[in-house]
Structure formats: structure tokens, C-alpha cells
Design an enzyme around this catalytic site. Sequence first.
Site, PDB file in Angstrom:
ATOM      1  N   LYS A   1      -4.242   3.591   2.736  1.00 39.40           N
ATOM      2  CA  LYS A   1      -5.343   2.788   2.189  1.00 39.40           C
ATOM      3  C   LYS A   1      -6.509   3.669   1.735  1.00 39.40           C
ATOM      4  CE  LYS A   1      -3.968  -1.227   4.909  1.00 39.40           C
ATOM      5  NZ  LYS A   1      -4.085  -1.863   6.239  1.00 39.40           N
TER       6      LYS A   1
ATOM      7  N   LYS B   1       0.823  -1.234   0.000  1.00 39.94           N
ATOM      8  CA  LYS B   1       0.000   0.000   0.000  1.00 39.94           C
ATOM      9  C   LYS B   1       0.844   1.266   0.000  1.00 39.94           C
ATOM     10  CE  LYS B   1       0.220  -1.697   4.402  1.00 39.94           C
ATOM     11  NZ  LYS B   1       0.065  -3.010   4.973  1.00 39.94           N
TER      12      LYS B   1
ATOM     13  N   GLU C   1      -4.971  -5.667  -5.427  1.00 35.04           N
ATOM     14  CA  GLU C   1      -6.116  -6.003  -4.568  1.00 35.04           C
ATOM     15  C   GLU C   1      -5.721  -6.126  -3.095  1.00 35.04           C
ATOM     16  OE1 GLU C   1      -9.624  -6.619  -5.500  1.00 35.04           O
ATOM     17  OE2 GLU C   1      -9.498  -6.226  -3.361  1.00 35.04           O
TER      18      GLU C   1
HETATM   19  N1  HSE Z   1      -0.465  -3.397   9.838  1.00 39.86           N
HETATM   20  C1  HSE Z   1      -1.573  -3.558   8.975  1.00 39.86           C
HETATM   21  C2  HSE Z   1      -2.871  -3.676   9.805  1.00 39.86           C
HETATM   22  C3  HSE Z   1      -1.380  -4.776   8.122  1.00 39.86           C
HETATM   23  O1  HSE Z   1      -2.769  -3.840  11.032  1.00 39.86           O
HETATM   24  O2  HSE Z   1      -3.955  -3.558   9.264  1.00 39.86           O
HETATM   25  C4  HSE Z   1      -2.277  -4.885   6.937  1.00 39.86           C
HETATM   26  O3  HSE Z   1      -2.144  -3.816   6.043  1.00 39.86           O
END
Ligand code: HSE
Length: 415
Positions: free
Chosen positions: A200, A100, A124
Amino acid sequence: MISIAIMGHGVVGSGVSEIITTHKNKLFTALGEEIDIKYILDLRDFPDHPLADRFTKDFETIVNDVDIRVVAEVMGGVHPSYEYVKRCLEAGKSVVTSNKELVAAHGAELLAIAKENNANFLFEASVGGGIPIIRPMDQCLVANNVDEVAGILNGTTNYILTKMINDGMQFEDALKLAQELGYAERNPAADIEGHDACRKICILASLAFGKHVYPQYVHTEGITAITLEDVKYAEKWGGVIKLIGQVKLLENKKLDIFVAPMFVPNKSQLSDIDDVFNGIMVRGDCTGDVVFYGRGAGKLPTASAVVADIVDCCKHLKARKRIFWTDGGEDLVIPYDESVTAMYLRLKSKDEHCAYDIAKEVFDGNVEPLVLEEAQESEIAVITNPMPYGMIKNKISDLEAKDVCVLSALRIGDL
Ligand code: HSE
């Protein structure tokens, strides 16, 4: 047989080779051809691994091998992932990634390079781990104008908040537990300070609105300042505290986008999403709200999304899939001071009536008290009317000038 390479053999990378090996027949049925892992790139040695003979330390072997049509990048970090992915795409190889940070920083550029070279660049696994979200947004919801996306996008912080809410655990203890269980990174700053969720929501916003949203333009708060008192006030109000990444398309076509902990009302579908689970709400003009839920982190959930992208690339070696957005500028995003929200403010003064009276005066009467029986005498919370965040900031300064200490300030989620 289609030859692929996997760059990185960490948690996700080892999951990718494991799934391709253990689900060989299932994948053959889906694709009509066998997927052959020709190379695994890693600087470490794995002499006892069943695929030990496929390991290489040399990226050039992969990029220069014309047999390799699809490459999975699961190394993480921006460098050297960015340089490797770019070179693979320029060589006409399709690339899939779970990274990401890479997509949020360079997505528009890498999508353009993929297009120029008639290759695919799919990601994805970069949002929501094992939850299908990129492909559903890009394909299944394509007939909609999306005007909002909001979600719990980080499993580690959701686990910590769940422990605080359900078990009355202090933040530090919940973080320690998350680290012991392997959810949080050794250095958990990217999780607890909101940067992971920010990357994200930037990817989802770029996909939804067609312009790259860069993380540096997005207001980002984490959960390090949340206390058990805030958790109790949220419960009294009728909700829970969640770390939310949210983006809304405004009438002037600009984006109101941020990551912040907020009060989420119990009626919201996001309020029940606990532990390491993620949940993402997409609001389409035809569908209304669509919610995606599942494991947002972990080896096999994330690897399953990477493998699905590998299969998709293998199916589209000649015909490129049209997933695309163009570069976006700083002025795509409104300044956070213009973001309109109601706020929860926890106040401390000489006595609770005094703090409430001063808050009423400062907010021209537009505040409601939120009283917790067990709160200290000098403390009270208020819920303000919705107003631009810049105005809230000025009013917080006014409160402090009148000797009212603002202990906490959190958004009230309109979810
Ligand atoms: N460190 C991230 C989380 C991992 O805890 O969501 C997944 O992207």
C-alpha cells in the site's frame, strides 16, 4: 444501460454485486444510466444466488464480449489477475481493482497499457479500503508538491496492537482474536509481517512521486517481535506503537521509504487511530498535513470504493482519466541503512546502570534513559539521537560485543 463484469465472488466481489443491486437507484442518479452486471467470474457454483444466471467460469466469455466496457477485478493475488487485467485493457475495456498486490507489482505497466488502449485502470480500493485516498491524492491535492506520506495501512495489525495497548493482551492472543473476528487472513503473514502495508505505501509513493516503487526495494518489518514490555515503554515515553508505512522525498529526489513498527507520539493524529481503522497523512506544500481516516478493510467499505471506480469508468468511457506513473528503478529508493531515525533500544545487562553506562559510551553520550519502575533489575531502555540506521546497527553490534543484550529496537516516529 452499461454492461460490466465482476471477476471474483469472494468477500469484496460479493460486496460489489450487493451494492450495485441494493443501491441501484442511487447509482442511476449518479450516472444517468443503469449498471448491468452481465457476468460474474468464479470457479465455484452459486445456484441460489439472485444473479445465478450471470455466473461464468470462462474468462474468454468476458474478454471477447464487446458489450462489456468495464471489468472489476476482485480476485486477489497476482496470477491470473495480472493476465486477465492485461487482456481486458488490451481489448479496450476499463478495469477497476481492489488488488494491492497486483497494483504494487505491475501498476506502471498496466497504467501504460490502459493509456495505449484509451481505457481506464482505477484502483481506489487497493489502499485504505473504504477511505477515499487515491482519487483525493490524484485530483484534489494535484496543486501540491507532496513531500511525505505516512499511514496506518493495515487494519489487522492495528487491531492486534490496539488490543495489546488497551487490554494488555499478548500478541498471540490478539492475533487469535483477530482471526476469530475474521479480520486476519487464515495465513496472516502478509498482515503481521508488514507485506500488505508495504504494497500500500508503494502504491501511494508511486502516485505521489510519479515513479513506480516496487515492494522488493522497500525495507519491511512486521509486528511479530513487539512485546507488552515495549508497549509499556512506549506509554512511558508518551506514545503508542503503530505499524507505519512512510515515504519521504529527500532533497536529492530519492525516496526514504519503509514499513516498520514505531513509537508514535500522542500528539500525532495517527496515535488515536485504533482497532481495524486506517489513517493516512499526506503532507502537501500548499495544504500542510491532510489526514484520511476510516475503515481500511471489510466487505462493504472496500466494495464501495470498487463501485465508485466502476461509476467513474462508466462516466469516462470515451475520455480517459489521467492517472499515471512511469516505471521506477532500484536506485529511486535509498538503502535502509541511510534512513535517519532516532531509536528506542531495550537493553539487558548485568545491572541496569551498567547497561546504561555502556550505551552512553557506545553512543558518545547521545542517549537518554527511559526507565520503567516495574522493569526487571537488569533492564533499561534508551532513546538515541537521530542517526542513519546503518550506524545504529553498528552500535547495536558494539553493545552486544560488550555483553549488553538488545532485546528490542524500534524507530521513534517523526510524525
Ligand atoms: N488484510 C488487510 C488489512 C485487508 O487487514 O488491512 C485490507 O487490505
